[in-house]
Write a protein that holds these residues in place. Structure first.
Motif: not given
Length: 153
Positions: A138, A141, A143, A145
């Motif tokens: 994290q 960068g 995520k 999702t």
């Protein structure tokens, strides 16, 4: 002594160190079989990976010492307008090199490689028990999702 981190495709002679790194953590020690000689399944997997232009087993090294590994798989998809994705798996840093930026360098190298291959997305999974790894990805960068599911066969 060369302190710069270099990257290259793994060679068969690297396999022993790769399996040692994969087995050298709490979860890896339960699923890997690091012994001499290495089980033939590792050599067969290495040969399949190295003969596939959409798979790369990447070694990080300093001088002559292997200090990290990751596998990157490039996959074409019908979704996202027929785009390509890169999937990172099996990221490990040698025990004596942990917390020294090697993992960050590995992932940053993979991101650059995925861009060079024309990928529109890079993805990875990490075991839910690896909370430190989750925070690490994290910070770089990534995520969360999607919810991922797996089934052992």
């Amino acid at each position: 002594m060369d302190r710069e981190i270099h990257f290259r495709m793994a060679a068969e002679q690297d396999l022993d160190k790769v399996v040692e790194m994969l087995a050298d953590d709490v979860l890896g020690s339960k699923r890997e079989k690091y012994e001499q000689p290495l089980p033939e399944s590792y050599l067969k997997a290495f040969q399949a990976i190295s003969s596939d232009p959409n798979n790369e087993l990447i070694i990080a090294y300093q001088g002559e010492e292997i200090i990290g590994v990751q596998q990157i798989t490039f996959t074409p998809y019908i979704t996202h307008q027929g785009g390509w994705r890169a999937t990172i798996e099996g990221v490990r840093t040698a025990r004596t090199y942990r917390d020294k930026g090697i993992g960050t360098a590995l992932i940053q190298w993979a991101i650059k490689r995925a861009k060079a291959r024309g990928c529109h997305l890079i993805q990875l999974t990490t075991d839910k028990d690896r909370q430190d790894a989750l925070r690490f990805y994290q910070r770089l960068g990534f995520k969360a999702t999607h919810e991922g599911l797996k089934m052992k066969l």
